[in-house]
Design an enzyme around this catalytic site. Structure first.
Site, short mmCIF file in Angstrom:
data_model
loop_
_atom_site.label_atom_id
_atom_site.label_comp_id
_atom_site.label_asym_id
_atom_site.label_seq_id
_atom_site.Cartn_x
_atom_site.Cartn_y
_atom_site.Cartn_z
CG HIS A 130 -1.99 1.04 1.20
ND1 HIS A 130 -3.33 0.75 1.31
CD2 HIS A 130 -1.92 2.39 1.08
CE1 HIS A 130 -4.04 1.88 1.26
NE2 HIS A 130 -3.19 2.89 1.13
CG HIS A 157 -1.42 6.23 -2.23
ND1 HIS A 157 -2.55 5.97 -2.95
CD2 HIS A 157 -1.71 5.87 -0.95
CE1 HIS A 157 -3.50 5.48 -2.16
NE2 HIS A 157 -3.01 5.41 -0.93
CG ASN A 175 2.24 11.67 -7.60
OD1 ASN A 175 3.16 12.41 -7.93
ND2 ASN A 175 1.56 10.94 -8.47
CG HIS A 219 -0.72 15.27 -8.14
ND1 HIS A 219 -2.00 15.27 -7.65
CD2 HIS A 219 -0.28 13.98 -8.00
CE1 HIS A 219 -2.32 14.05 -7.24
NE2 HIS A 219 -1.28 13.25 -7.44
CB SER A 277 0.36 5.98 -9.52
OG SER A 277 0.47 7.39 -9.57
CB THR A 278 -4.60 8.57 -9.47
OG1 THR A 278 -4.46 8.26 -8.08
CG2 THR A 278 -6.06 8.63 -9.86
CG HIS A 318 -7.97 3.75 0.28
ND1 HIS A 318 -7.26 3.20 -0.74
CD2 HIS A 318 -7.09 4.54 0.96
CE1 HIS A 318 -6.01 3.63 -0.68
NE2 HIS A 318 -5.87 4.44 0.34
CD GLU A 368 -8.21 6.63 4.26
OE1 GLU A 368 -8.69 6.77 3.11
OE2 GLU A 368 -7.14 7.16 4.61
CG ASP A 383 0.37 8.76 1.07
OD1 ASP A 383 0.35 8.67 -0.15
OD2 ASP A 383 -0.66 8.63 1.78
#
Ligand code: 6MZ
Length: 348
Positions: free
Chosen positions: A16, A18, A20, A72, A104-105, A202, A205, A287
């Site tokens: 897990h 991400h 960025n 970004h 990543s998106t 996810h 949260e 992250d």
């Protein structure tokens, strides 16, 4: 061997992370220089220091979603994104990570479209020296997307999975949990799953028991965070029983949850309840750039907070291998961890 070194040298699996959110300060500085040299407009000057959300930070989970725009702004060209991928993989490898699923998106920027975005990350994975790490990609759908865009991402994920099944392994749903409705993403996620991609969601949260139950009933391959599932951390008896029955593996991210104030402290983290109940769990960073952590630090924090010994840590690392999306790599990764375990005379 001292616990810190043990946690670093233990071969670990990251499921897990991400992209960025994982950029280190040194990676961000390199990207800034690269963008300056290639004449890319730099809007990050005043914001760089706001990227890290440390322990004493007053910002919370909601604020955290503003922070990603800083990264970004740096990963705006294919070249910068490819370098960000290579440098991030190198940092995970240096920290003793032997298998990673980076997520990543895909985004359209003035310099690339979503397809070029995915190509750039895959190039980064291919060009990274993979001698000590296996790297795979999970494609993210953001909860703030309209159905048309989430459908577009699912189509791209399916296309790339068919072209590069050795690299693209899954689709995940992430983004601000207060935005969007899980049901509207079900068609895209179902198509991805029917095409053979693994699914991570996810989940929990924020307290939203209805959505948590819908997610568990969807039977994803893994859940992320799972904070508001146990009654002690904001869940209900029903959400907890549903998870216990499903035994869906949960990706836990301790520092992320503490630094966003989603849980009040390490000692109150739901790791304890999940661990004791035998829910399959995987320790992750989420992250590492934003939350100033590393995978070995997350293992170390678990050990210190919940009094785990080296054998128990090694069991967590071995257990994580069972849940990697690239089924073909499971045995390879597991043997790497077991080799370390045997070398250190641990009895699992
Ligand atoms: C939900 C998160 C997240 O995709 O641009 N992301 N989504 N909860 C979290 N907990 C803290 N941390 C990161 O990486 C940044 C994106 O990952 C998701 C958000 O959508 C964020 O924009 P990529 O590489």
């Amino acid at each position: 061997m001292e616990l810190f070194n043990f946690c670093r040298e233990l071969p670990k699996v990251e499921l897990h992370a991400h992209l960025n959110g994982s950029l280190s300060k040194s990676t961000m500085l390199q990207l800034k220089r690269l963008n300056a040299d290639s004449g890319v407009k730099d809007e990050t000057n005043t914001f760089m220091d706001e990227f890290v959300m440390g322990a004493g930070d007053t910002r919370n989970l909601a604020d955290c979603f503003q922070i990603f725009s800083i990264a970004h702004a740096l990963t705006i060209t294919p070249q910068a994104l490819q370098i960000a991928t290579i440098l991030t993989l190198q940092e995970f490898q240096d920290d003793g990570c032997c298998y990673i699923e980076l997520r990543s998106t895909p985004r359209d920027t003035p310099y690339m479209n979503k397809r070029q975005y995915i190509d750039a990350i895959l190039e980064g994975i291919r060009n990274h020296d993979a001698s000590n790490i296996i790297s795979r990609l999970i494609i993210s759908i953001n909860r703030n997307m309209l159905q048309k865009e989430s459908d577009e991402i699912a189509d791209l994920a399916i296309e790339y999975f068919q072209k590069h099944p050795e690299l693209v392994v899954g689709v995940e749903l992430s983004g601000n949990p207060t935005v969007g409705d899980f049901q509207s993403f079900v068609p895209a996620l179902t198509r991805a799953r029917d095409a053979g991609l693994k699914i991570a969601l996810h989940c929990g949260e924020i307290c939203n028991p209805g959505e948590i139950l819908e997610m568990i009933n969807f039977k994803p391959d893994r859940l992320g965070h799972g904070i508001c599932i146990h009654p002690k951390s904001g869940g209900t008896e029903e959400t907890w029983q549903a998870l216990c029955r499903s035994l869906i593996p949960v990706e836990l991210c301790l520092t992320s949850n503490v630094n966003t104030k989603s849980v009040p402290g390490y000692d109150l983290h739901h790791f304890k309840e999940f661990y004791e109940a035998g829910i399959p769990i995987i320790i992750n960073t989420d992250d590492k750039g934003v939350f100033a952590t590393s995978l070995s630090q997350e293992y170390m924090l678990c050990a210190e907070t919940f009094q785990l010994d080296k054998t128990q840590l090694a069991r967590l690392a071995v257990g994580a291998c069972q849940h990697v999306f690239d089924v073909k790599s499971r045995d390879t990764v597991k043997s790497k961890v077991l080799e370390f375990v045997n070398k250190h005379g641990l009895c699992l």
